[in-house]
Design a protein around this motif. Structure first.
Motif, short mmCIF file in Angstrom:
data_model
loop_
_atom_site.label_atom_id
_atom_site.label_comp_id
_atom_site.label_asym_id
_atom_site.label_seq_id
_atom_site.Cartn_x
_atom_site.Cartn_y
_atom_site.Cartn_z
N UNK A 357 0.82 -1.21 0.00
CA UNK A 357 0.00 0.00 0.00
C UNK A 357 0.85 1.26 0.00
N UNK A 358 1.94 1.24 0.76
CA UNK A 358 2.85 2.39 0.78
C UNK A 358 3.48 2.60 -0.59
N UNK A 359 3.89 1.49 -1.22
CA UNK A 359 4.50 1.59 -2.55
C UNK A 359 3.52 2.16 -3.56
N UNK A 360 2.27 1.75 -3.48
CA UNK A 360 1.25 2.28 -4.39
C UNK A 360 1.07 3.78 -4.19
N UNK A 361 1.02 4.20 -2.93
CA UNK A 361 0.82 5.63 -2.63
C UNK A 361 2.00 6.46 -3.12
N UNK A 362 3.20 6.00 -2.84
CA UNK A 362 4.39 6.76 -3.24
C UNK A 362 4.49 6.85 -4.75
#
Length: 566
Positions: A357-362
């Motif tokens: 999820x963090x990778x998608x947001x970044x």
């Protein structure tokens, strides 16, 4: 030139094929360990009827594609329909044909394998387009070690077909929504350059402002045909495609509108040139769906399709007996599928979703790529089933969400790898944990539960998540080894027991006593035990099975007692 990205791109397909081969070998290794589950005979019979008789009449709540693929192997081996009016009995006769039960079942189950390959390919292509080659390989590694995926890829049922075709249709929809005009950047290099006016609602990719080009030249006939074909394959695999795909698309659109807040004219500019291509895609899908029903016509095209949809709607309206956390309810629970996913998915995989999820947001903030689309695919399907599904009988009914979850998990693993030594060690540990838990679950992928379910997973879920009748063959082997002449047993898979008795491979069966164990051998299929014991007709039946611990568990789905004569 020593370019790491070029190396990744060159070797990624090789890694993908290696992972596919390993998973396929693991799947094939289970074919002869388990007997047919309770749903497989009717699926095979329906497909054989389509191939041999040119009609489709058995249990039409499921469309024909997966069933035809599963009957194709037996058909090519020379087997044919018996003409029995009951589809389940017909399937039993086909499987037992020529005294080659194991060969016939293996040939039928091989028909599911191409759908597994399709699902893996979707995960690889989808992840590669958004997150890169390394993430794509990691996503496929995660997907091919998921026990629910391996389990249903090994059965002659419709759930793996739905997973492959629904995820393929959604990916085709994303690719269809991308611009193809000369000068428009591809998804891997998308930017927010002001020279491009609108942004694709499906992919977040800037579009050219060259509106003078025709719709078909911009999008391409081939792209429309691919979309129409994948939509047809999805609908012909399972009718849930008709609701899962719109639900996922609406969720993706909602994510886009909230994230980008486009002006109305931008949305109009995006939509206008796509109307004609979408019409071509829908027309293609309709023709192919009709072809899937052999162009049958009785008042309207494909009458079996409409009757099947009507029966499925009635089935969902009436509900289905469901079991969860020790309770039985007609129509199920809104929270059934989140709990099922929570206990049927390896914990390491669940942990990877957080960095994913963090990778998608970044990635969305840095490149404006629509990296939220996999989450939209998952949430769209889950929200629909939570709100509207009254048939709660297994995680298999939302199996397609694992394709989107695998994309997120692959992105999470790649993000951890690139975030420093400590996160890299965490990633390696999670992948090792997942591989070990999946390997230790072999061959019982169908009955896999993670540690959240505790030591008695039947307290959480039963039926196709634990005991689908697949361990009856193991019980027969155990009783024959023990020299049993009789067993008190209420089997879930009665047809297979009768077949074994004709082969003198199963002892005489008498009813399981509701008051206590009979002298000698007593066996209980966990699904039958739970439904009979806790059903509304006879509450309290089989309570003795809680007081008296079983002598042993046969496989994962059958309990066995030996009671000495009193």
């Amino acid at each position: 030139m020593n370019n790491p990205q070029a190396k990744q791109r060159r070797y990624a397909p090789i890694v993908f094929l290696a992972l596919l081969a390993i998973a396929s070998a693991r799947i094939a290794a289970t074919y002869t360990i388990f007997n047919d589950t309770v749903d497989e005979p009717e699926h095979i019979a329906s497909g054989m009827q389509w191939l041999d008789e040119g009609v489709y009449r058995y249990e039409i709540q499921n469309p024909p594609l997966a069933r035809v693929m599963e009957a194709l192997g037996p058909y090519l081996a020379g087997l044919r329909s018996y003409g029995n009016e009951d589809g389940w009995t017909e399937g039993r006769l086909i499987l037992d044909s020529e005294g080659r039960y194991e060969r016939n079942l293996m040939l039928a189950r091989l028909g599911t394998l191409p759908f597994f390959w399709l699902a893996c390919s979707v995960v690889f292509v989808w992840t590669r387009r958004v997150f890169g080659d390394a993430a794509a390989c990691l996503a496929v590694l995660c997907f091919t070690t998921l026990p629910p995926i391996l389990a249903h890829a090994a059965l002659a049922t419709t759930d793996m077909a739905a997973t492959g075709t629904i995820s393929a249709a959604f990916l085709a929809l994303l690719m269809w929504a991308e611009p193809t005009s000369p000068g428009c950047p591809k998804s891997r290099a998308a930017t927010s350059d002001a020279t491009h006016g609108t942004v694709s609602a499906a992919t977040g990719i800037p579009e050219s402002s060259a509106h003078s080009m025709s719709s078909m030249s911009r999008f391409g006939l081939m792209r429309c045909l691919v979309l129409g074909t994948t939509l047809a394959l999805a609908v012909l695999s399972k009718f849930t495609a008709l609701v899962f795909l719109p639900a996922a698309a609406l969720a993706a659109l909602a994510f886009y509108l909230l994230a980008e807040r486009p002006r109305p004219e931008q949305v109009s500019d995006w939509l206008r040139p796509r109307l004609a291509p979408m019409a071509i895609a829908v027309f293609t899908a309709c023709v192919l769906i009709w072809a899937g029903y052999r162009f049958s016509f009785h008042g309207l095209p494909a009458p079996e399709l409409w009757r099947g949809l009507r029966e499925l709607k009635e089935h969902n309206s009436l509900g289905h007996p469901a079991y969860l956390l020790g309770h039985i309810r007609m129509g199920g629970w809104w929270y059934y599928f989140p709990i099922a996913l929570g206990v049927k998915t390896p914990i390491a995989f669940l942990f990877l979703l957080a960095p994913g999820g963090i990778a998608c947001w970044k990635l969305r903030r840095e490149t404006r790529r629509a990296s939220f689309i996999p989450a939209a695919f998952v949430l769209g399907i889950l929200f629909f089933t939570m709100l509207f599904s009254r048939v709660n009988i297994g995680v298999r009914h939302v199996l397609p969400v694992y394709a989107g979850l695998a994309v997120i998990a692959g992105a999470g693993a790649r993000y951890l790898w690139s975030s420093g030594p400590a996160p890299r060690m965490a990633m390696a540990s999670l992948l090792a944990w997942m591989a070990v838990s999946s390997g230790l679950g072999h061959p019982d992928y169908l009955a896999y539960f993670n540690a959240f379910a505790g030591r008695e997973p039947e307290r959480v879920l039963i039926d196709s998540d634990l005991d689908w009748g697949q361990d009856t063959k193991r019980l027969a082997q155990r009783l024959m080894a023990a020299g049993a002449k009789e067993v008190a047993f209420d089997p879930f898979n009665k047809g297979y027991v009768q077949f074994l008795q004709t082969q003198h491979q199963f002892p005489a069966v008498k009813p399981l006593s509701p008051d206590g164990p009979a002298p000698g051998w007593n066996a209980a299929s966990i699904t039958m035990l739970k439904f009979e014991r806790m059903g509304n007709n006879n509450p309290g039946t089989y309570r003795w099975t809680d007081r008296i611990p079983p002598t042993e568990r046969v496989g994962k789905g059958i309990l066995l007692w030996y009671s000495v004569k009193r």
